[in-house]
Scaffold this motif. Structure first.
Motif, PDB file in Angstrom:
ATOM      1  N   PHE A  78       0.827  -1.209   0.000  1.00  0.00           N
ATOM      2  CA  PHE A  78       0.000   0.000   0.000  1.00  0.00           C
ATOM      3  C   PHE A  78       0.860   1.257   0.000  1.00  0.00           C
ATOM      4  N   HIS A  79       2.036   1.126   0.553  1.00  0.00           N
ATOM      5  CA  HIS A  79       2.890   2.300   0.716  1.00  0.00           C
ATOM      6  C   HIS A  79       3.698   2.611  -0.537  1.00  0.00           C
ATOM      7  N   GLY A 107      -8.140   7.308   3.275  1.00  0.00           N
ATOM      8  CA  GLY A 107      -7.274   7.427   2.109  1.00  0.00           C
ATOM      9  C   GLY A 107      -6.431   6.179   1.953  1.00  0.00           C
ATOM     10  N   ARG A 108      -5.577   6.224   0.930  1.00  0.00           N
ATOM     11  CA  ARG A 108      -4.750   5.044   0.683  1.00  0.00           C
ATOM     12  C   ARG A 108      -3.766   4.828   1.822  1.00  0.00           C
ATOM     13  N   GLU A 109      -3.063   5.884   2.186  1.00  0.00           N
ATOM     14  CA  GLU A 109      -2.173   5.776   3.327  1.00  0.00           C
ATOM     15  C   GLU A 109      -2.829   6.482   4.493  1.00  0.00           C
ATOM     16  N   THR A 135      -1.193   4.769  -7.696  1.00  0.00           N
ATOM     17  CA  THR A 135      -1.521   4.972  -6.289  1.00  0.00           C
ATOM     18  C   THR A 135      -1.684   6.430  -5.896  1.00  0.00           C
ATOM     19  N   HIS A 136      -0.740   7.253  -6.266  1.00  0.00           N
ATOM     20  CA  HIS A 136      -0.773   8.643  -5.803  1.00  0.00           C
ATOM     21  C   HIS A 136      -1.582   9.474  -6.783  1.00  0.00           C
ATOM     22  N   THR A 157      -6.880   2.554   6.448  1.00  0.00           N
ATOM     23  CA  THR A 157      -6.168   1.431   5.840  1.00  0.00           C
ATOM     24  C   THR A 157      -5.492   0.593   6.909  1.00  0.00           C
TER      25      THR A 157
END
Lengths: 399, 297, 390
Positions: free
Chosen positions: A80-81, A356-358, C122-123, A362
């Motif tokens: 994910f990062h 959010g994604r990060e 992703t971003h 999560t």
């Protein structure tokens, strides 16, 4: 102007402009935390498998399943990062060995394989049995897992046992390596004063054992309650001893690390002290407060040897406290290290995103996932000796 | 054909080495240690007469010498780039920052920079400098945009004892910690001394961002890969100056080839008493400063 | 060995073979060529096209301005180009203020470099960078220009004392830098700015010869340069260099007007200088404007900063209103009010309509005109048209 301070960590003093976006976020907090739980759970199962400490026999297989289920999710925060997750296999294809991180793919997949094999050998007898007793799709899976051999003769089981033991013997240095290695990833960075310590690998390793044992205590007590059985006193005492011993060592090491840093008092020590008093103050309080709470309670229990509900209750509290304390410690290390600027003239304050994604969401999802997986795993491969004997009406010993 | 054979040889070496280490995979830390000692013994021979590149084996060095990358009119074996900053001449106009962002398509916000300028101010009677950079929130607020950079005049009314501007950029170290920690080989040191990022290969773990002592690396969120100054490699290989040197109106940025005794940088180093930043890190930077104060790090 | 162990070892072996094959298959063929990286990478990185082209690249088309810059103090940072014992080319080049040329004058976007083609899944949140987009702002608005000068010349602690620095409030007040300084050659020395040198050359022109050229102009501008209609400017007594500049602008169509461009197209260089000399020597005439608006126009003339250029004393000294300080700027005193207001309105349209029929653009004038209302313009025109021009 709205976008100006977006996604920027506020700071005091002076930090390099690129530092305002913290590179490693809460996902990298949860990653060493999850691997730590794996390492701790595995160590407990190995205590039985390798050293033959029988008091852990009841929870040995459960510990193994726990380790496996958490290990599945250990690399996920990293995925994910990543900026380019589709390229995740590059360090495996062309590992650059001077990087502490290059080995991660190998270490992690080695460890997943090892755990899978361990679980397979530990449960093979059961799998063969289920492949005959169950029905439909489930049966197909059990049959696949038997690899087409239903040989559960004492001789075959003897060989299984031997291999499982060898695997566990490999697994212990593996678990130690996996987590000592995570400590090395941080400790080997000369640029971060807060990380750059030779004690980082042993601290990571021992705190991993602490958190893993804490997790097992919590899970064991909850599952026992759920299954309406009394937790094995023997096993609980064993867990108490392991938790106490590793907690003592980890506290000494962490104390030494801080002491050395303060005593050496290199350039920027004022900023380090400001970091402890400032951005990670809450984290440090939780980490040290809960650690000392557990240490006091555990020590008292070591002396007084309580039994029954009182013992279960206090041990549960200690286990949970140490899980939280180690999580706080991971935050203090990973985020704290980055909140201390490389300029040694400034401090950042990191504010995690909620969604959010990060983000914390999560993290929460990634942390819940292993528990859910573990639930299904225990449904698929019940690890309890008593449940097995109850269900099958016969007692089987796989030793 | 010869080239292909050589590739196979080096690949095979790589495989056998990795195979050996793969066995040790259990102890990853051990593996890293083994690899680095091995490197020390055989690979880090760049201090010898051969001037081998960072982490380069002998066969790879031969290949770099005989079959350099196909860059038109450029041979990376013939250059050794270096960079100088004259702190006394910098006026803090930040044209370099804006030029760099345009030239290299760096993310246009206050958190991503390949180069930046710091301002050190000693107020009267103070022993420590107050430092801020072009990306300081107050400076951004003053301009009202993250697309343009300018220092605010916050010390206009103060009694200033000493003040100066310090441009910062990648040091292109001889012992780059970013290359050391890159797990994939997406960043590397070219034969001409520049540390480059292969954006087609970087997977954005940001370990290099952590490892750089000078804070020059960041993650380009659009590309999902690491971002860093490469002294405008696409310009210097065409005989041009880096964009920041091109636009610097006062000549406080000096660039050139150390192999050429008359290049600006050779003269700059020869005629001045130069220093480097954070020498205690052991990175052996290639960015030289004249007039950097004690507080500059 | 039991069957299940054999099977297990087979499964492991198959997985291992698949993994090793995949690793071999996915590895870039140029990897390990020069070291632990893709051997193709350096050439890919080097293949990017430079966006800053250097001042010399501007020279081809912008000869005159390049000449101004090359002869002026913005060409070099120090007197002898020596800095700390190092000979360096320095001083703000074209792209320092005008930003990267990219592939100017092409309207196409620049081809994306290898690194710019990389995107990630992703971003998603990011700022785009404008430098690949065509239509970059190569010229700046006057407001931006003032900020631009201040980037280097604002008096600020930390700037070396050798750097010329000003406190803008006391140095120029609300005035634009470009009112007095030519940004390409900012030192105010009218004798050395090439454009003005060219104007001085006009002094050698022959007014008598210009008189015969002017016969073609008489229909509209009158025999002596006092025009027949309010929409057409008076030329009598106008600044000689301004007139010559205007004719050259018509000729090159940087200032476009159907009739004037056609007229100017037929004029030689010496014709232009001569006819300009002819008109500038004739006696001007005040055409007069709406008397009720004069007072308001006079006030606006001072507050809007017109007086900085279009008054003989400039902003801070008394002088004659409408009589310009420089040969480069036109006199406005006595000019036709109708013409003045239409000129100001054309300037208001700015750079976008500069090359259209009747369009006018000048960074300073456009900057000033944009702040004027329609009433302001009429007042100003009335005031100037009524002002004594002698």
């Amino acid at each position: 102007m709205e976008s100006v301070f977006e996604h920027v960590s506020s700071y005091v003093g002076y930090v390099y402009p690129n530092e305002t976006e913290v590179p490693w976020t809460e996902l990298i907090v949860i990653y060493p935390y999850i691997t730590g739980l794996v390492a701790g759970a595995f160590v407990v199962s190995s205590l039985h498998h390798v050293f033959g400490i029988d008091r852990f026999k009841t929870i040995s297989r459960f510990a193994l399943l726990t380790a496996l289920c958490f290990m599945f999710f250990a690399p996920v925060p990293l995925l994910f990062h990543l900026g380019q997750p589709t390229r995740a296999f590059e360090p495996i294809i062309t590992p650059h060995w001077t990087s502490a991180m290059a080995a991660f793919g190998y270490v992690a997949s080695f460890y997943v394989c090892l755990l899978l094999l361990e679980v397979w050998f530990a449960f093979r007898e059961d799998i063969v049995r289920y492949s005959k007793s169950s029905k439909g799709f489930k049966q197909k899976i059990y049959q696949l897992l038997t690899l087409g051999s239903d040989d559960v003769s004492p001789k075959a089981l003897e060989i299984d046992h031997k291999i499982a033991r060898i695997l566990a013997m490999v697994g212990i240095p593996g678990a130690m390596g996996l987590h000592g290695y995570v400590g090395f990833v941080f400790g080997s960075l000369k640029t971060r004063e807060w990380w750059s310590s030779d004690l980082m690998p042993p601290i990571f390793l021992l705190s991993a054992v602490v958190s893993g044992v804490g997790l097992l205590i919590v899970l064991y007590i909850i599952t026992s309650k759920h299954r309406k059985v009394t937790p094995s006193h023997e096993a609980m005492v064993g867990l108490k001893q392991v938790l106490w011993a590793s907690l003592v060592i980890v506290l000494v090491f962490e104390g030494l690390e801080l002491l050395e840093m303060v005593y050496k008092a290199r350039e920027g020590i004022e900023t380090v002290m400001a970091l402890i008093r400032g951005p990670i103050w809450a984290g440090m309080t939780i980490q040290w407060g809960l650690s000392f709470f557990s240490l006091v309670v555990l020590s008292a229990m070591m002396i007084k040897n309580p039994t029954g509900k009182k013992f279960v209750g206090w041990l549960f509290a200690c286990g949970l406290a140490m899980m939280i304390a180690v999580l706080a410690m991971r935050w203090n290390v990973v985020i704290g290290g980055q909140e201390l600027s490389k300029t040694m003239k400034g401090l950042l304050t990191y504010h995690p995103l909620i969604v959010g994604r990060e983000s914390l969401m999560t993290v929460l999802m990634l942390f819940i996932a292993p528990f859910v997986t573990l639930y299904f795993a225990t449904q698929f491969l019940p690890p309890w000796d008593d449940s097995k004997s109850r269900a099958e009406g016969k007692h089987t010993s796989h030793h | 054909m010869i080239e292909q054979e050589k590739n196979e040889v080096t690949e095979n070496c790589g495989i056998s080495r990795r195979g050996f280490l793969g066995l040790l995979g259990a102890g990853a830390a051990t593996a890293a240690v083994v690899a680095s000692t091995e490197s020390d013994a055989s690979m880090l021979g760049h201090k010898s007469d051969k001037k081998m590149g960072f982490q380069q084996s002998e066969s790879q060095y031969e290949e770099a010498l005989n079959n350099p990358p196909k860059i038109p009119n450029y041979d990376w074996n013939k250059h050794r780039w270096s960079y100088g900053v004259d702190v006394d001449r910098c006026i803090g106009c930040l044209r370099c920052m804006e030029a760099c962002k345009a030239e290299n398509s760096v993310q246009e916000d206050a958190n991503h920079h390949r180069t930046w300028v710091e301002r050190y101010v000693y107020l009267e009677g103070q022993d420590e400098a107050i430092v801020d950079s072009s990306a300081d929130p107050k400076n951004i607020e003053n301009v009202g945009s993250e697309l343009h950079f300018r220092f605010d005049n916050r010390y206009e009314q103060e009694k200033v004892e000493k003040a100066f501007f310090v441009p910062k950029l990648c040091n292109q170290c001889d012992e780059p910690s970013c290359v050391q920690v890159c797990p994939t080989g997406a960043t590397f040191k070219a034969m001409d001394g520049v540390v480059l990022i292969d954006t087609k290969y970087c997977f954005g773990c940001q370990y290099c961002v952590q490892a750089c002592p000078y804070g020059v690396r960041s993650l380009n969120e659009q590309r999902g890969t690491a971002e860093k100054c490469n002294w405008c490699y696409h310009r210097i290989t065409k005989g041009l100056n880096p964009a920041c040197v091109e636009v610097c109106p006062t000549g406080s940025r000096v660039f050139g080839d150390l192999n050429d005794d008359n290049s600006p940088i050779s003269q700059f180093i020869r005629n001045n008493k130069v220093t480097v930043l954070k020498s205690e890190m052991g990175n052996k930077p290639n960015l030289y400063y004249v007039g950097a104060d004690k507080e500059v790090s | 060995m039991p069957k299940h162990i054999v099977r297990l070892l087979t499964v492991i072996a198959v997985i291992a073979v698949v993994a090793l094959t995949a690793r071999w298959f996915f590895r870039d063929s140029s990897f390990y060529r020069y070291g632990h990286y893709r051997g193709d990478a350096p050439a890919e990185i080097a293949s990017k096209l430079p966006k800053h082209q250097g001042s010399a690249s501007c020279q081809t088309c912008h000869k005159a301005i390049y000449g101004e810059w090359a002869a002026g103090i913005h060409r070099k940072a120090t007197k002898d180009n020596v800095i700390q014992g190092v000979v360096v080319k320095a001083g703000p080049g074209c792209e320092v203020c005008h930003t990267a040329a990219g592939n100017h004058p092409s309207k196409e976007p620049m081809p994306l470099s290898v690194e710019d083609q990389i995107t990630t899944i992703t971003h998603l949140k990011h700022h785009t960078h404008a430098s690949n987009i065509p239509g970059r702002k190569l010229m700046l608005t006057p407001d931006e220009m003032r900020g631009l000068c201040m980037n280097c010349h604002e008096k600020m602690p930390g700037r070396p004392s050798k750097q010329p620095q000003v406190v803008i409030e006391t140095h120029a007040g609300e005035e634009l830098c470009t009112t007095c300084h030519n940004p390409h050659s900012p030192k105010i020395d009218y004798n050395k700015v090439p454009r003005l040198v060219a104007m001085k050359k006009a002094g050698t022109a022959n007014p008598a010869a210009g008189g015969s050229v002017a016969k073609n102009c008489a229909t509209c501008h009158g025999a002596s340069g006092v025009s027949a209609s309010g929409a057409i400017p008076n030329l009598a007594g106008q600044k000689q260099a301004y007139l010559a500049n205007a004719l050259r602008a018509y000729k090159s169509k940087t200032r476009d007007n159907g009739i004037m461009s056609a007229m100017a197209a037929g004029l030689s260089e010496s014709d232009i200088d001569n006819v300009a000399a002819f008109y500038s020597r004739n006696s001007c005439k005040v055409t007069g404007g709406d008397k009720s608006k004069i007072a308001a126009g006079k006030a606006k003339f001072e507050s809007a900063g017109c007086a900085a250029c279009h008054a003989s004393g400039g902003l801070r000294k008394p002088g004659m209103a409408g009589i310009s300080a420089s040969q480069a700027w036109p006199n406005l005193a006595g000019q036709n009010a109708e013409y003045l207001s239409s000129a100001l309105k054309a300037y208001q349209q700015g750079a976008a309509k500069a090359t259209q029929e009747g369009g006018r653009y000048n960074p300073v004038m456009t900057g000033v005109a944009k702040h004027l209302s329609e009433t302001d313009i009429e007042n100003l025109a009335a005031f100037l048209a009524s002002t004594n021009c002698k």
